[in-house]
Design an enzyme around this catalytic site. Structure first.
Site, short mmCIF file in Angstrom:
data_model
loop_
_atom_site.label_atom_id
_atom_site.label_comp_id
_atom_site.label_asym_id
_atom_site.label_seq_id
_atom_site.Cartn_x
_atom_site.Cartn_y
_atom_site.Cartn_z
CG HIS A 135 2.30 0.54 -1.13
ND1 HIS A 135 2.64 1.73 -1.74
CD2 HIS A 135 2.69 0.68 0.19
CE1 HIS A 135 3.21 2.53 -0.85
NE2 HIS A 135 3.24 1.94 0.32
CG HIS A 209 7.90 0.95 0.94
ND1 HIS A 209 8.06 0.81 2.30
CD2 HIS A 209 6.85 1.79 0.78
CE1 HIS A 209 7.14 1.52 2.93
NE2 HIS A 209 6.39 2.13 2.03
CD GLU A 346 7.04 5.20 -0.03
OE1 GLU A 346 5.99 4.73 -0.47
OE2 GLU A 346 7.11 5.78 1.07
C1 BGC Z 1 2.71 4.98 2.86
C2 BGC Z 1 2.26 4.84 4.29
C3 BGC Z 1 2.09 3.38 4.58
C4 BGC Z 1 3.40 2.68 4.35
C5 BGC Z 1 3.21 1.19 4.47
C6 BGC Z 1 4.04 4.30 2.75
O1 BGC Z 1 4.47 4.39 1.45
O2 BGC Z 1 2.78 6.31 2.44
O3 BGC Z 1 1.06 5.51 4.48
O4 BGC Z 1 1.66 3.15 5.89
O5 BGC Z 1 3.88 2.94 3.06
O6 BGC Z 1 4.23 0.63 5.15
#
Ligand code: BGC
Length: 382
Positions: A135, A209, A346
């Site tokens: 991310h 998210h 997402e």
């Molecule tokens: C990921 C997860 C991760 C989460 C974080 C998601 O987009 O795929 O693996 O733990 O984001 O909060």
């Protein structure tokens, strides 16, 4: 009864009716207002914007991370609930935040070992998720202060956010000029338009998210999910794609026909285990025309009757079933968030695309424009 008494009674009940109607009616016009949401440790003020459409849907978005802080949406009887997870105040977002509602970038999801090569040059990013980059790194777009401009538009109200990500930020090459516009339409859609340009060849993969719970409480195991995808990208134990595009047929990842999220979540399956017991994978969306805006996901919550449809121009979606929530977070209104209390969808390019030449490209060159549109459409069924 005299005429005067009848008249007074008429006026009295009439006024009660008008007051009652006034309380229940949604605003006739969409509007957007700005308030303070607190300050960062460096003293910078953070604003929160309330977007309301003419049907009374209300979203709060702050300029810290461009995050959706609340989403108030009616159920089938017109009762409003907040269906997005988050905190009551900015403090929570700064302390312990598993990406509640923000814009994620410069690269959403994982890049194996934080390494990729562009034009023969290897770049190294922070590894903030075991051996991998996740991310956008340690201080991704979710932790940046965006410049925000509220706008009234024909279809409703909009909040235009801008951020300049400097060359070398988190290890990524090129100055990346990013604009993300949230539009709340009078058709009960929250539309997100993303665009970006660069002055050096780079990689981009932006998403939002938000953790949704269409009942506004409890777990999401009884939510019915449809994912418009025949294939998914299986992962290794660190959640990095193997590169294969695998058929969903015969697996717990087959959501082509709507079924509850809980129906197969506990099956003995390695992919579910790697994700800490649940869904955390990228689905390859069925698309006849690449980049076309198509229906990706439909989620229905049977008790409230709320329905969320997600349409996107992206080739994939990550469906994450909140597997790492563990009851340690106390969110809005004292709400404790437990495992599987929310789902995240997402819209994205596939994880680790820079290291998989068979995946759609995430490379952005000077002179090109990155674009992504995702629409969250809210409705109800009986
Ligand atoms: C990921 C997860 C991760 C989460 C974080 C998601 O987009 O795929 O693996 O733990 O984001 O909060």
């Amino acid at each position: 009864m005299t005429k005067l008494t009848v008249f007074i009674i008429f006026i009295f009940f009439g006024s009660i009716f008008i007051v009652y109607e006034g309380c229940n009616k949604a605003p006739k016009k969409a509007d957007i207002k700005k308030e303070s949401f607190g300050t960062l440790p460096n003293g910078k003020r953070i604003d929160i914007y309330t977007l309301r459409n003419k049907n009374g849907l209300e979203f709060k978005i702050m300029n810290y991370g461009g995050a959706i802080v609340s989403a108030k949406v009616p159920d089938k009887n017109g009762n409003i609930a907040d269906i997005a997870l988050g905190y009551d105040s900015l403090k929570g977002y700064l302390k312990n935040n598993p990406y509640f509602g923000p814009i994620v970038g410069r690269y959403a999801n994982r890049i194996a070992k934080g390494k990729f090569t562009l034009n023969g040059k290897e770049y190294t990013l922070a590894t903030n998720d075991g051996p991998n980059h996740l991310h956008g790194g340690i201080k991704g777009f979710d932790k940046k202060v965006w410049n925000a401009v509220p706008e009234k538009v024909k279809k409703g109200v909009a909040l235009k956010l801008h951020y300049l990500s400097k060359d070398g930020e988190e290890g990524y090459p090129g100055n990346l000029n990013v604009t993300v516009t949230y539009t709340l339409t009078n058709n009960n859609e929250l539309r997100i338009d993303y665009s970006a340009t660069t002055d050096k060849t780079t990689i981009v993969n932006l998403t939002n998210h938000t953790y949704w719970n269409l009942a506004g409480k409890g777990d999401i195991l009884n939510h019915k999910m449809m994912i418009n995808a025949n294939k998914f990208t299986p992962v290794d134990s660190t959640l990095i794609p193997t590169g294969e595009l695998k058929d969903v047929a015969g697996t717990p990842f087959d959501f082509r026909k709507p079924r509850t999220i809980g129906s197969r979540i506990n099956e003995n399956n390695l992919q579910l285990k790697y994700a800490n017991g649940g869904y955390d994978l990228n689905w390859v969306l069925n698309k006849n025309v690449p980049d076309s805006l198509t229906l990706a996901v439909r989620v229905t919550e049977p008790t409230s009757g709320r329905v969320l449809e997600i349409w996107t121009t992206e080739p994939g979606i990550q469906f994450y079933s909140g597997n790492f929530l563990n009851g340690s977070i106390v969110g809005k209104n004292g709400h404790v968030y437990r495992k599987h209390d929310a789902f995240v969808i997402e819209a994205q390019h596939f994880p680790d695309s820079p290291n998989h030449p068979n995946f759609p490209s995430v490379v952005l060159r000077p002179g090109e424009k990155y674009r992504q549109i995702t629409i969250y459409k809210f409705g109800t069924i009986r």
